[in-house]
Design a protein around this motif. Sequence first.
Motif, short mmCIF file in Angstrom:
data_model
loop_
_atom_site.label_atom_id
_atom_site.label_comp_id
_atom_site.label_asym_id
_atom_site.label_seq_id
_atom_site.Cartn_x
_atom_site.Cartn_y
_atom_site.Cartn_z
N VAL A 1 -41.28 7.42 47.67
CA VAL A 1 -41.84 8.22 48.77
C VAL A 1 -42.12 9.65 48.29
O VAL A 1 -43.20 10.20 48.55
N GLU A 2 -41.16 10.23 47.58
CA GLU A 2 -41.34 11.61 47.10
C GLU A 2 -42.48 11.69 46.09
O GLU A 2 -43.26 12.64 46.09
N LYS A 3 -42.58 10.67 45.22
CA LYS A 3 -43.67 10.65 44.24
C LYS A 3 -45.01 10.55 44.96
O LYS A 3 -45.97 11.25 44.59
N PHE A 4 -45.06 9.74 45.99
CA PHE A 4 -46.30 9.57 46.75
C PHE A 4 -46.71 10.89 47.41
O PHE A 4 -47.88 11.30 47.34
N ILE A 5 -45.74 11.54 48.05
CA ILE A 5 -46.05 12.81 48.73
C ILE A 5 -46.49 13.86 47.72
O ILE A 5 -47.47 14.59 47.94
N ASN A 6 -45.82 13.92 46.58
CA ASN A 6 -46.18 14.89 45.54
C ASN A 6 -47.60 14.65 45.03
O ASN A 6 -48.35 15.59 44.77
N SER A 7 -47.97 13.38 44.92
CA SER A 7 -49.28 13.07 44.35
C SER A 7 -50.41 13.24 45.35
O SER A 7 -51.51 13.66 44.99
N THR A 8 -50.16 12.90 46.61
CA THR A 8 -51.26 12.84 47.59
C THR A 8 -51.25 13.96 48.63
O THR A 8 -52.29 14.27 49.21
N MET B 1 -57.40 -0.76 46.25
CA MET B 1 -58.09 0.45 45.80
C MET B 1 -57.69 0.75 44.36
O MET B 1 -56.50 0.83 44.05
N ASN B 2 -58.68 0.86 43.48
CA ASN B 2 -58.43 1.26 42.10
C ASN B 2 -58.21 2.78 42.11
O ASN B 2 -59.16 3.55 42.04
N GLY B 3 -56.95 3.17 42.22
CA GLY B 3 -56.62 4.56 42.49
C GLY B 3 -57.20 5.56 41.51
O GLY B 3 -57.80 6.55 41.92
N ILE B 4 -57.07 5.26 40.23
CA ILE B 4 -57.49 6.29 39.26
C ILE B 4 -59.02 6.36 39.17
O ILE B 4 -59.60 7.44 39.00
N ASP B 5 -59.70 5.19 39.29
CA ASP B 5 -61.17 5.23 39.27
C ASP B 5 -61.71 6.00 40.47
O ASP B 5 -62.68 6.77 40.35
N VAL B 6 -61.09 5.80 41.63
CA VAL B 6 -61.55 6.48 42.84
C VAL B 6 -61.22 7.98 42.74
O VAL B 6 -62.03 8.83 43.14
N PHE B 7 -60.07 8.30 42.20
CA PHE B 7 -59.70 9.71 42.01
C PHE B 7 -60.71 10.38 41.07
O PHE B 7 -61.22 11.47 41.36
N ALA C 1 -52.96 10.97 38.65
CA ALA C 1 -53.66 11.95 39.50
C ALA C 1 -52.99 13.32 39.38
O ALA C 1 -53.67 14.36 39.34
N VAL C 2 -51.66 13.32 39.30
CA VAL C 2 -50.94 14.60 39.15
C VAL C 2 -51.26 15.21 37.79
O VAL C 2 -51.55 16.42 37.67
N ILE C 3 -51.23 14.38 36.74
CA ILE C 3 -51.50 14.90 35.38
C ILE C 3 -52.90 15.49 35.29
O ILE C 3 -53.10 16.59 34.76
#
Lengths: 361, 80
Positions: free
Chosen positions: A37-44, A227-233, B41-43
């Motif tokens: 959960v914390e990793k998700f919040i930090n990332s998004t 969702m391909n997260g990194i491609d969409v990012f 995404a963070v990196i």
Amino acid sequence: MSWFISKGVHIVGMAAAVPEYREGIEEYKKFFDIEEVEKFINSTGVKSTHKSTAMQTASDLGYAAAVRLLEGLSIDRSEIGVMTFVTLSPDYKKPSTSCVLHKRLGLSDECTVMDVGHGCAGFVYGHQVMQSLLSTSDARYGLLVLGETTSKLVGPHDHNYMMFGDAGAAVLYERDGLGECTTLLKSDGSRYKAIIVPGGGFRNPKPDDNAVVCRDGAKRTHYDLFMNGIDVFAFSISDVPKAISEYFERTNTSAENYDVFALHQANKRILSLIAKKIGADLNKVPICIEEYGNTSSVSIPLALCDCYGSQSAEPVRVLASGFGVGLAWGVTTFELNPKAVFPVVLTSEHFDEGIIDIRML
Amino acid sequence: MVVETTQSRVLRVLTEAIPGIDFENSDSLVDDKKLDSLMLAVIITVITMEFDIDIPFEDLTDSSNFNSLESITGLVEKYL
């Protein structure tokens, strides 16, 4: 090139609605360990989402927003000649959900309605569809309704369960013969698998609903969103700022010409990176993703309502950019009067008549 | 005065942003699934902001660029 120049139509006001039911860290901890959960919040940047009830649909949320808007502006509904509903979460496979909204909103049979099937780019696409239709009609008003319930497509085995919230919005347009609007719309169908729900459509209508472990480690059924997260990012921080730069060049403007950058609320880091790349002050980017998550096509009007609802500020010049599933993305600009932007409505209502007992048809 | 190299600067921002990962002793961070899309995404965000660089789509989606501290540093140096 996918440039559109429309004349003589402006935005009168907008409203947005979200489900009353809200999930935050405490609810997420029931499905994911706290580190995830914390990793998700930090990332998004997403800290909570509002999720619709089992009976509540995208059109219920769009309807709540439309009622708030039309009543708040005291609009004569017989003067609405065009209504479009932007969604990838329709009530039925047939008819178009806009027809259901047409009935619920009490619109005239002189009113043209249609669905626009777009997701995260849907506000900008819907905006241009409305501009094109209304500017060539004899109607006074056009109503753009948007609704999405993406949360119903993501199970709690996938961290994107924390990402997607549900919401609806409504935007009223008026044909006044004044002004001009330039819009850039882009698509790349070669990346159609980047965000996809592979089952339940007519290509594969009834796959089994067994969850399997996918390459990214998440468990999904064919009915769940992938969702391909990194491609969409990467798409979001590459193609989108490039399109906004093209827009600046085409319109001979720069970031300094706009008061507000209403960007699709996909991820807080994406908002920061786009702002940096286009030279926009991050303080001019409304951010509501912390509270509502990613609400797809609704996120742009939702962010504006969250930011400006109930304010009495002077009109602002808005640059809006939506981007995502398709892949599709677009850029447009408009003037917005904050006095006609309403605070976000909370609703748990649904259209009871819409739950069909086929024996009674 | 100690001059911070690009690699030590990359290591500093990465460990600040994602404390739990041993960036110095792995050459298969993505392949071994120690980094997922949320961490990537963070990196991407922190190295873009720290070094004021613009990494094109092709390199952002090439996972081999993120398998090790050396490869991430190489990516940064390519666009400095």
